[in-house]
Design a protein around this motif. Structure first.
Motif, mmCIF file in Angstrom:
data_model
loop_
_atom_site.group_PDB
_atom_site.id
_atom_site.type_symbol
_atom_site.label_atom_id
_atom_site.label_comp_id
_atom_site.label_asym_id
_atom_site.label_seq_id
_atom_site.Cartn_x
_atom_site.Cartn_y
_atom_site.Cartn_z
ATOM 1 N N GLU A 250 -4.320 -8.290 -10.456
ATOM 2 C CA GLU A 250 -2.949 -8.704 -10.754
ATOM 3 C C GLU A 250 -2.651 -8.640 -12.258
ATOM 4 O O GLU A 250 -1.536 -8.296 -12.663
ATOM 5 C CB GLU A 250 -2.728 -10.125 -10.224
ATOM 6 N N ILE A 251 -3.668 -8.939 -13.073
ATOM 7 C CA ILE A 251 -3.511 -8.887 -14.535
ATOM 8 C C ILE A 251 -3.038 -7.503 -14.989
ATOM 9 O O ILE A 251 -2.311 -7.367 -15.961
ATOM 10 C CB ILE A 251 -4.854 -9.238 -15.230
ATOM 11 N N ILE A 252 -3.440 -6.463 -14.272
ATOM 12 C CA ILE A 252 -3.080 -5.100 -14.688
ATOM 13 C C ILE A 252 -2.110 -4.440 -13.700
ATOM 14 O O ILE A 252 -2.020 -3.218 -13.622
ATOM 15 C CB ILE A 252 -4.333 -4.223 -14.926
ATOM 16 N N GLY A 253 -1.386 -5.254 -12.961
ATOM 17 C CA GLY A 253 -0.314 -4.727 -12.118
ATOM 18 C C GLY A 253 -0.775 -4.106 -10.812
ATOM 19 O O GLY A 253 -0.025 -3.385 -10.160
ATOM 20 N N LEU A 254 -2.019 -4.385 -10.420
ATOM 21 C CA LEU A 254 -2.531 -3.799 -9.174
ATOM 22 C C LEU A 254 -2.640 -4.850 -8.072
ATOM 23 O O LEU A 254 -2.688 -6.053 -8.324
ATOM 24 C CB LEU A 254 -3.913 -3.180 -9.406
ATOM 25 N N ASP A 255 -2.674 -4.367 -6.855
ATOM 26 C CA ASP A 255 -3.008 -5.215 -5.709
ATOM 27 C C ASP A 255 -3.587 -4.313 -4.625
ATOM 28 O O ASP A 255 -3.751 -3.110 -4.842
ATOM 29 C CB ASP A 255 -1.779 -5.998 -5.211
ATOM 30 N N ARG A 256 -3.895 -4.891 -3.481
ATOM 31 C CA ARG A 256 -4.588 -4.123 -2.441
ATOM 32 C C ARG A 256 -3.746 -3.016 -1.821
ATOM 33 O O ARG A 256 -4.272 -2.151 -1.138
ATOM 34 C CB ARG A 256 -5.102 -5.062 -1.353
ATOM 35 N N SER A 257 -2.453 -3.037 -2.050
ATOM 36 C CA SER A 257 -1.631 -1.952 -1.522
ATOM 37 C C SER A 257 -1.688 -0.724 -2.435
ATOM 38 O O SER A 257 -1.231 0.348 -2.070
ATOM 39 C CB SER A 257 -0.179 -2.413 -1.370
ATOM 40 N N LYS A 258 -2.258 -0.886 -3.639
ATOM 41 C CA LYS A 258 -2.251 0.202 -4.625
ATOM 42 C C LYS A 258 -3.637 0.771 -4.893
ATOM 43 O O LYS A 258 -3.782 1.711 -5.674
ATOM 44 C CB LYS A 258 -1.681 -0.299 -5.953
ATOM 45 N N VAL A 259 -4.670 0.180 -4.308
ATOM 46 C CA VAL A 259 -6.039 0.654 -4.537
ATOM 47 C C VAL A 259 -6.764 0.727 -3.196
ATOM 48 O O VAL A 259 -6.292 0.182 -2.194
ATOM 49 C CB VAL A 259 -6.822 -0.287 -5.484
ATOM 50 N N TYR A 260 -7.918 1.394 -3.202
ATOM 51 C CA TYR A 260 -8.807 1.345 -2.043
ATOM 52 C C TYR A 260 -10.091 0.652 -2.481
ATOM 53 O O TYR A 260 -10.592 0.903 -3.586
ATOM 54 C CB TYR A 260 -9.105 2.754 -1.505
ATOM 55 N N ILE A 261 -10.603 -0.231 -1.638
ATOM 56 C CA ILE A 261 -11.796 -1.015 -1.981
ATOM 57 C C ILE A 261 -12.891 -0.761 -0.949
ATOM 58 O O ILE A 261 -12.655 -0.914 0.260
ATOM 59 C CB ILE A 261 -11.491 -2.527 -2.002
ATOM 60 N N ALA A 262 -14.065 -0.391 -1.433
ATOM 61 C CA ALA A 262 -15.211 -0.199 -0.535
ATOM 62 C C ALA A 262 -16.465 -0.746 -1.213
ATOM 63 O O ALA A 262 -16.431 -1.152 -2.377
ATOM 64 C CB ALA A 262 -15.383 1.282 -0.207
ATOM 65 N N ASN A 263 -17.543 -0.759 -0.485
ATOM 66 C CA ASN A 263 -18.813 -1.255 -1.001
ATOM 67 C C ASN A 263 -19.894 -0.182 -0.902
ATOM 68 O O ASN A 263 -19.770 0.759 -0.110
ATOM 69 C CB ASN A 263 -19.268 -2.473 -0.197
ATOM 70 N N ILE A 264 -20.959 -0.379 -1.673
ATOM 71 C CA ILE A 264 -22.117 0.523 -1.592
ATOM 72 C C ILE A 264 -22.766 0.417 -0.210
ATOM 73 O O ILE A 264 -23.026 1.435 0.437
ATOM 74 C CB ILE A 264 -23.146 0.186 -2.699
ATOM 75 N N VAL A 265 -23.052 -0.801 0.249
ATOM 76 C CA VAL A 265 -23.547 -0.948 1.628
ATOM 77 C C VAL A 265 -22.482 -1.643 2.472
ATOM 78 O O VAL A 265 -21.779 -2.533 2.012
ATOM 79 C CB VAL A 265 -24.900 -1.712 1.731
ATOM 80 N N LYS A 266 -22.396 -1.200 3.711
ATOM 81 C CA LYS A 266 -21.314 -1.666 4.591
ATOM 82 C C LYS A 266 -21.701 -2.891 5.423
ATOM 83 O O LYS A 266 -20.834 -3.473 6.094
ATOM 84 C CB LYS A 266 -20.892 -0.549 5.555
ATOM 85 N N CYS A 267 -22.992 -3.233 5.443
ATOM 86 C CA CYS A 267 -23.445 -4.388 6.220
ATOM 87 C C CYS A 267 -24.084 -5.401 5.281
ATOM 88 O O CYS A 267 -24.683 -5.028 4.265
ATOM 89 C CB CYS A 267 -24.438 -3.956 7.299
ATOM 90 N N LYS B 270 -7.686 -4.093 -19.380
ATOM 91 C CA LYS B 270 -6.533 -3.515 -20.085
ATOM 92 C C LYS B 270 -6.753 -2.022 -20.360
ATOM 93 O O LYS B 270 -5.809 -1.229 -20.309
ATOM 94 C CB LYS B 270 -6.266 -4.269 -21.395
ATOM 95 N N ALA B 271 -7.997 -1.646 -20.626
ATOM 96 C CA ALA B 271 -8.310 -0.228 -20.840
ATOM 97 C C ALA B 271 -8.155 0.567 -19.537
ATOM 98 O O ALA B 271 -7.700 1.713 -19.545
ATOM 99 C CB ALA B 271 -9.721 -0.075 -21.398
ATOM 100 N N ILE B 272 -8.513 -0.067 -18.424
ATOM 101 C CA ILE B 272 -8.334 0.579 -17.118
ATOM 102 C C ILE B 272 -6.837 0.778 -16.844
ATOM 103 O O ILE B 272 -6.405 1.839 -16.383
ATOM 104 C CB ILE B 272 -8.999 -0.278 -16.014
ATOM 105 N N GLN B 273 -6.054 -0.230 -17.177
ATOM 106 C CA GLN B 273 -4.604 -0.109 -16.997
ATOM 107 C C GLN B 273 -4.043 1.038 -17.847
ATOM 108 O O GLN B 273 -3.243 1.848 -17.357
ATOM 109 C CB GLN B 273 -3.930 -1.431 -17.381
ATOM 110 N N ALA B 274 -4.481 1.114 -19.101
ATOM 111 C CA ALA B 274 -3.987 2.166 -19.997
ATOM 112 C C ALA B 274 -4.386 3.551 -19.471
ATOM 113 O O ALA B 274 -3.559 4.475 -19.422
ATOM 114 C CB ALA B 274 -4.536 1.958 -21.411
ATOM 115 N N LYS B 275 -5.639 3.693 -19.057
ATOM 116 C CA LYS B 275 -6.101 4.979 -18.526
ATOM 117 C C LYS B 275 -5.351 5.337 -17.240
ATOM 118 O O LYS B 275 -4.952 6.488 -17.031
ATOM 119 C CB LYS B 275 -7.614 4.907 -18.272
ATOM 120 N N ALA B 276 -5.130 4.349 -16.400
ATOM 121 C CA ALA B 276 -4.437 4.615 -15.142
ATOM 122 C C ALA B 276 -2.978 5.023 -15.393
ATOM 123 O O ALA B 276 -2.440 5.880 -14.691
ATOM 124 C CB ALA B 276 -4.501 3.386 -14.230
#
Ligand code: SF4
Ligand code: URA
Length: 193
Positions: free
Chosen positions: A69-86, A175-181
């Motif tokens: 939220e600090i950088i204007g993102l939420d779950r509708s704007k990104v995809y989230i996954a993990n290295i292991v699924k279990c 903030k750097a991620i926001q700028a790059k994005a």
């Protein structure tokens, strides 16, 4: 047959390629937008995630939501996954053998998503995605480029819950991620109120 999100998720749900499969309540495939330009990659499901079948829904997930939220993102704007699924028992780190057994699922997810940017959450994800010798304390916030994708790593939200003194550095990284994005993700709105 090439993957679709539906066939990939169905196939992944039946996976028993490593011993973690036997202990799960739910497989945690991923969450968010399947057309996102930005991908977040965590380590593996914890207790809440295992119960609900969704990534980052426990305390670390709450903090991750706040960080986005600090950088204007939420779950509708990104995809989230993990290295292991279990879920690794007792939230231990996934073993290298478990990680290696599971990584093909993440690669197929990444191939479908074709993100412009990947943000690794913590050491385990950074070592799997960026390089085996990745040092999170020294290299968080650094940028890497692989196959046309910009990749960085920040501290895992669980680490930020344990050690609040890591938070200022993470704010700078965010903030750097926001700028790059803003530079490279033309479809993603990163405006903050
Ligand atoms: Fe399969 Fe990954 Fe679950 Fe292991 S952790 S059983 S490789 S989905
Ligand atoms: N920690 C992770 O790395 N992933 C989750 O999904 C939840 C907690």
């Amino acid at each position: 047959m090439p993957d679709t999100w539906e066939t990939l998720e169905r196939e992944c749900n039946g996976c028993r390629a490593c011993p973690l499969g036997a202990g799960r309540q739910h497989l945690v495939f991923g969450d968010g937008s399947r057309t996102a330009e930005i991908m977040f990659i965590g380590e593996g499901p914890g207790q809440r995630e295992d119960e609900q079948g969704l990534p980052f829904v426990g305390p670390a997930g709450q903090l991750l939501n706040d960080m986005m939220e600090i950088i204007g993102l939420d779950r509708s704007k990104v995809y989230i996954a993990n290295i292991v699924k279990c879920r690794p028992p007792g939230n231990r780190d996934p073993l290298n053998t478990e990680r290696d057994a599971c990584l093909p699922w993440l690669r197929r997810q990444t191939a479908l998503l074709r993100p412009k940017m990947i943000v690794c959450l913590g050491r385990i994800a950074a070592q799997a995605v960026i390089k085996p010798e990745f040092r999170i304390t020294k290299e968080h916030g650094h940028w890497f480029r692989k196959a046309g994708v910009w990749i960085t790593a920040i501290y895992h939200p669980s680490a930020l819950l344990r050690d609040v003194y890591k938070r200022p550095e993470t704010f700078v990284d965010l903030k750097a991620i926001q700028a790059k994005a803003r530079e490279i993700c033309e479809r993603t709105d990163l405006s903050t109120p």
